[in-house]
Design a protein around this motif. Structure first.
Motif, PDB file in Angstrom:
ATOM      1  N   ILE A 142     -40.645  -7.244  -3.215  1.00 55.45           N
ATOM      2  CA  ILE A 142     -41.486  -7.237  -2.002  1.00 55.45           C
ATOM      3  C   ILE A 142     -41.981  -5.808  -1.732  1.00 55.45           C
ATOM      4  O   ILE A 142     -43.177  -5.570  -1.542  1.00 55.45           O
ATOM      5  CB  ILE A 142     -40.706  -7.762  -0.775  1.00 55.45           C
ATOM      6  CG1 ILE A 142     -40.398  -9.258  -0.920  1.00 55.45           C
ATOM      7  CG2 ILE A 142     -41.488  -7.518   0.509  1.00 55.45           C
ATOM      8  CD1 ILE A 142     -39.441  -9.798   0.131  1.00 55.45           C
ATOM      9  N   ILE A 143     -41.040  -4.863  -1.730  1.00 57.34           N
ATOM     10  CA  ILE A 143     -41.416  -3.469  -1.422  1.00 57.34           C
ATOM     11  C   ILE A 143     -42.365  -2.940  -2.504  1.00 57.34           C
ATOM     12  O   ILE A 143     -43.356  -2.274  -2.201  1.00 57.34           O
ATOM     13  CB  ILE A 143     -40.161  -2.564  -1.332  1.00 57.34           C
ATOM     14  CG1 ILE A 143     -39.198  -3.089  -0.269  1.00 57.34           C
ATOM     15  CG2 ILE A 143     -40.554  -1.122  -1.036  1.00 57.34           C
ATOM     16  CD1 ILE A 143     -39.712  -3.050   1.126  1.00 57.34           C
ATOM     17  N   TYR A 144     -42.062  -3.264  -3.759  1.00 59.76           N
ATOM     18  CA  TYR A 144     -42.936  -2.821  -4.856  1.00 59.76           C
ATOM     19  C   TYR A 144     -44.348  -3.385  -4.638  1.00 59.76           C
ATOM     20  O   TYR A 144     -45.347  -2.669  -4.770  1.00 59.76           O
ATOM     21  CB  TYR A 144     -42.353  -3.283  -6.200  1.00 59.76           C
ATOM     22  CG  TYR A 144     -43.262  -2.994  -7.381  1.00 59.76           C
ATOM     23  CD1 TYR A 144     -43.246  -1.746  -7.997  1.00 59.76           C
ATOM     24  CD2 TYR A 144     -44.142  -3.966  -7.867  1.00 59.76           C
ATOM     25  CE1 TYR A 144     -44.099  -1.482  -9.067  1.00 59.76           C
ATOM     26  CE2 TYR A 144     -44.990  -3.707  -8.930  1.00 59.76           C
ATOM     27  CZ  TYR A 144     -44.953  -2.460  -9.532  1.00 59.76           C
ATOM     28  OH  TYR A 144     -45.799  -2.194 -10.579  1.00 59.76           O
ATOM     29  N   GLY A 145     -44.419  -4.674  -4.306  1.00 65.60           N
ATOM     30  CA  GLY A 145     -45.712  -5.330  -4.089  1.00 65.60           C
ATOM     31  C   GLY A 145     -46.508  -4.656  -2.983  1.00 65.60           C
ATOM     32  O   GLY A 145     -47.720  -4.454  -3.106  1.00 65.60           O
ATOM     33  N   ILE A 146     -45.807  -4.277  -1.901  1.00 71.06           N
ATOM     34  CA  ILE A 146     -46.497  -3.616  -0.790  1.00 71.06           C
ATOM     35  C   ILE A 146     -46.971  -2.218  -1.227  1.00 71.06           C
ATOM     36  O   ILE A 146     -48.080  -1.801  -0.913  1.00 71.06           O
ATOM     37  CB  ILE A 146     -45.575  -3.553   0.448  1.00 71.06           C
ATOM     38  CG1 ILE A 146     -45.397  -4.981   1.005  1.00 71.06           C
ATOM     39  CG2 ILE A 146     -46.151  -2.636   1.525  1.00 71.06           C
ATOM     40  CD1 ILE A 146     -44.305  -5.134   2.016  1.00 71.06           C
ATOM     41  N   LEU A 147     -46.140  -1.528  -1.998  1.00 71.08           N
ATOM     42  CA  LEU A 147     -46.500  -0.168  -2.438  1.00 71.08           C
ATOM     43  C   LEU A 147     -47.718  -0.165  -3.366  1.00 71.08           C
ATOM     44  O   LEU A 147     -48.577   0.702  -3.260  1.00 71.08           O
ATOM     45  CB  LEU A 147     -45.321   0.488  -3.171  1.00 71.08           C
ATOM     46  CG  LEU A 147     -44.151   0.961  -2.315  1.00 71.08           C
ATOM     47  CD1 LEU A 147     -43.025   1.484  -3.202  1.00 71.08           C
ATOM     48  CD2 LEU A 147     -44.595   2.059  -1.368  1.00 71.08           C
ATOM     49  N   VAL A 148     -47.758  -1.138  -4.300  1.00 71.42           N
ATOM     50  CA  VAL A 148     -48.856  -1.113  -5.280  1.00 71.42           C
ATOM     51  C   VAL A 148     -49.984  -2.088  -4.913  1.00 71.42           C
ATOM     52  O   VAL A 148     -50.927  -2.248  -5.668  1.00 71.42           O
ATOM     53  CB  VAL A 148     -48.360  -1.411  -6.728  1.00 71.42           C
ATOM     54  CG1 VAL A 148     -47.281  -0.447  -7.146  1.00 71.42           C
ATOM     55  CG2 VAL A 148     -47.880  -2.839  -6.867  1.00 71.42           C
TER      56      VAL A 148
END
Lengths: 163, 434
Positions: free
Chosen positions: B163-169
């Motif tokens: 989830i956090i990765y998706g928001i970051l990229v």
């Protein structure tokens, strides 16, 4: 005196967390009702996104202090714990001072931001709820955190001086 | 002073503060603030500090984190992990190494409703360790398997790291969740093969458990139905575009709460305790994101990420070498830092390089999860190992770390498989049309 302040601050942090839990459950309730309303009855909650966003501010801001007390903020425990107690106390006093400064700055600047939002009359996108009380909530949530770090700083200085 | 030099000094101070035990979130915010004040002025730094924190706390896309973390807490408190283990135990317990295989299967199942790796390790540790002790399993294989299988929690959706990765990229969380499914299944199989090989070499490390009849096996299936339904409803609903990520998390949390109430597992105290646990975990993640955002703004002003791109353009090496270098930095960093902190620190720095190399960000996201996953079980700061150690008090840390080695090799094998066959992670996302 310090112990008493610590106890009072702990109670305040616990109460703040209870407010946070209310915010969290409101987020959950609104999200579930909104989904059910949208999917089953084609009637979503008006402004659900605004409510979730603002409840989240309350939930997170009021939990910072208790999360700090519970040791939930991740840190690297590898090197300092191997040093002599005096060195640990000296290092800790600096680190607690930095953290106190950081949270004092956050509390001050979010207060300033809240005031500017209040003067500008900023509101949320759908429900037109004034935003400034929620930014004030962040400033308020930082106060017990500042006290935690100030107390830890004083305790570390006393510990280092005694050694 | 040159902004790039200031940036590297900032990174140096950040690492120093981390090693002096300042929490990672606060170190990033503190150094980011000071760096911005130095490179711009204090007014700009004050503004960034307040606005970044408010924007992160009030971010609707980030409410997906709160919801999925709460879902995991309710699933944990509702005893869903225990029931999954019981079912897996009945089905495979009688095999050689069966209790370890049951642990791996139950961890994979629990990971499908809980996105936290320590929570999966803690759940399985409490249930599976006493059973394995009873059947004289070697401490190394039992504790190592629990710590390693717990790491499936951040690969199989829903995963907080994805989830956090998706928001970051800025990639679709639904597609990232889809990308984690097949690698999660493959890793589960690799863990089971690892157990099988260990038992073939030395059957005494993990003897067979009790025999069970087909009636008992059929009855045990009832224990996994609720998890299966919740997973299919939440993750399936998200994948077909029926729910937004936050809605899926909210329905998942509501569903886990409902199951806990129906099963009479959740009383008032457990409910409040689950709320507290979820909220504190969410608060920790939000502060990490806020700290990482402030530090990221500082890094952008220093132009270090773009300097790195220039450097990559200058050296004439294939993208695989760059990916291997990034993997190396992730794995080494993961030995000292928490997975979420690694993500917040490194992904914004590496993102311009990934864009320049035109790498598939979904495929890379799964690799990133595996990199940080290996960090959760490697010394000296393997968080899952400390969770298991907290339960298996009599087992030395050294034994747990030794027990993890074969499972760590399985994770490395999956990383290599995904580099050679990226389709394993890109196939399911390619079926999603939104």
């Amino acid at each position: 005196m310090l112990k008493r302040l610590e106890r009072i601050n702990h109670s305040v942090s616990v109460w703040f967390e209870r407010i946070g839990i209310v915010g969290l459950l409101a987020m959950l309730g609104v999200t579930c009702v909104d989904v059910l309303g949208t999917k089953c009855f084609r009637s979503p909650i008006h402004g659900a996104i605004d409510i979730v966003m603002l409840c989240q501010v309350v939930a997170i801001a009021f939990t910072i202090a208790i999360a700090q007390i519970a040791g939930r903020h991740v840190r690297v425990e590898l090197f300092v714990s191997r040093l002599a107690e005096t060195s640990q106390a000296v290092i800790d006093s600096f680190i607690y001072l930095f953290q106190f400064i950081l949270f004092a700055l956050i509390a001050w600047r979010t207060y300033v931001l809240a005031r500017s939002l209040q003067i500008a009359g900023e509101v949320s996108a759908t429900l037109f709820v004034p935003l400034y009380p929620f930014v004030f909530a962040i400033a308020l949530g930082c106060i017990p955190v500042c006290i935690i770090f100030l107390l830890k700083f004083v305790n570390s200085v006393i510990k280092a001086a005694r050694k | 002073m040159n902004p790039v030099d200031v940036g590297f000094i900032g990174i140096g101070i950040l690492l120093l503060l981390l090693f002096l035990r300042m929490p990672i979130a606060f170190s990033m915010a503190f150094v980011g603030f000071l760096g911005l004040a130095y490179l711009n002025d204090f007014r700009a730094a004050f503004y960034t500090l307040a606005v970044d924190i408010y924007e992160i706390f009030s971010s609707y896309p980030l409410s997906v984190v709160t919801m999925f973390v709460l879902m995991g807490s309710f699933a944990f408190a509702s005893g869903m992990g225990t029931r999954l283990y019981k079912a897996a135990y009945v089905w495979v317990g009688q095999l050689g190494g069966g209790l370890v295989i049951a642990t791996v299967l139950a961890s994979a199942g629990f990971s499908a409703i809980c996105g936290s790796s320590p929570a999966a390790a803690a759940t399985m540790g409490r249930i599976a360790l006493p059973e394995m002790k009873k059947y004289h399993y070697h401490d190394g294989i039992s504790t190592g398997a629990i710590a390693a299988a717990g790491s499936l929690g951040i690969l199989i959706p829903p995963s907080t790291v994805l989830i956090i990765y998706g928001i970051l990229v800025e990639e679709s969380i639904g597609k990232l969740f889809a990308a984690g499914i097949l690698p999660g299944v493959v890793l589960t199989l690799l863990f089971m093969i690892t157990v099988f090989i260990l038992c073939r070499r030395n059957p005494s490390v993990a003897p067979s458990g009790p025999r069970t009849g087909w009636k008992e096996k059929a009855r045990a299936l009832a224990l996994v139905i609720e998890t299966l339904v919740l997973f299919l409803f939440v993750v399936g609903g998200l994948l077909i575009g029926w729910f937004s990520p936050t809605q899926a998390g909210g329905i998942g949390a509501g569903g886990a709460l409902f199951i806990g109430l129906i099963r009479r597992e959740l009383n008032w105290n457990k409910f409040i305790s689950a709320c507290e646990d979820g909220l504190r975990m969410a608060c920790m993640i939000f502060l990490l994101i806020a700290g990482g955002t402030i530090f990221g703004h500082f890094m952008a002003v220093t132009t270090i990420p773009f300097t790195l791109v220039d450097w990559v353009m200058g050296i004439n090496v294939p993208p695989t070498v760059i990916v291997a270098l990034m993997a190396f930095i992730f794995v080494i960093g993961g030995m000292f830092m928490d997975s979420m902190a690694m993500l917040m620190l490194l992904v914004p720095i590496f993102l311009p390089i990934l864009d320049y190399l035109q790498l598939n960000l979904i495929w890379f996201g799964v690799l990133v999860v595996l990199f940080v996953e290996s960090g959760t079980i490697t010394p000296p700061v393997g968080v899952n190992v400390f969770v298991v150690k907290g339960i298996a008090l009599n087992v030395p840390l050294e034994t747990i770390f030794k027990g993890i080695v074969p499972f760590f090799m399985a994770i490395i094998a999956l990383i290599l498989i995904l580099i050679i066959f990226p389709q394993i992670s890109t196939f399911l996302p390619s079926l999603i049309t939104y």
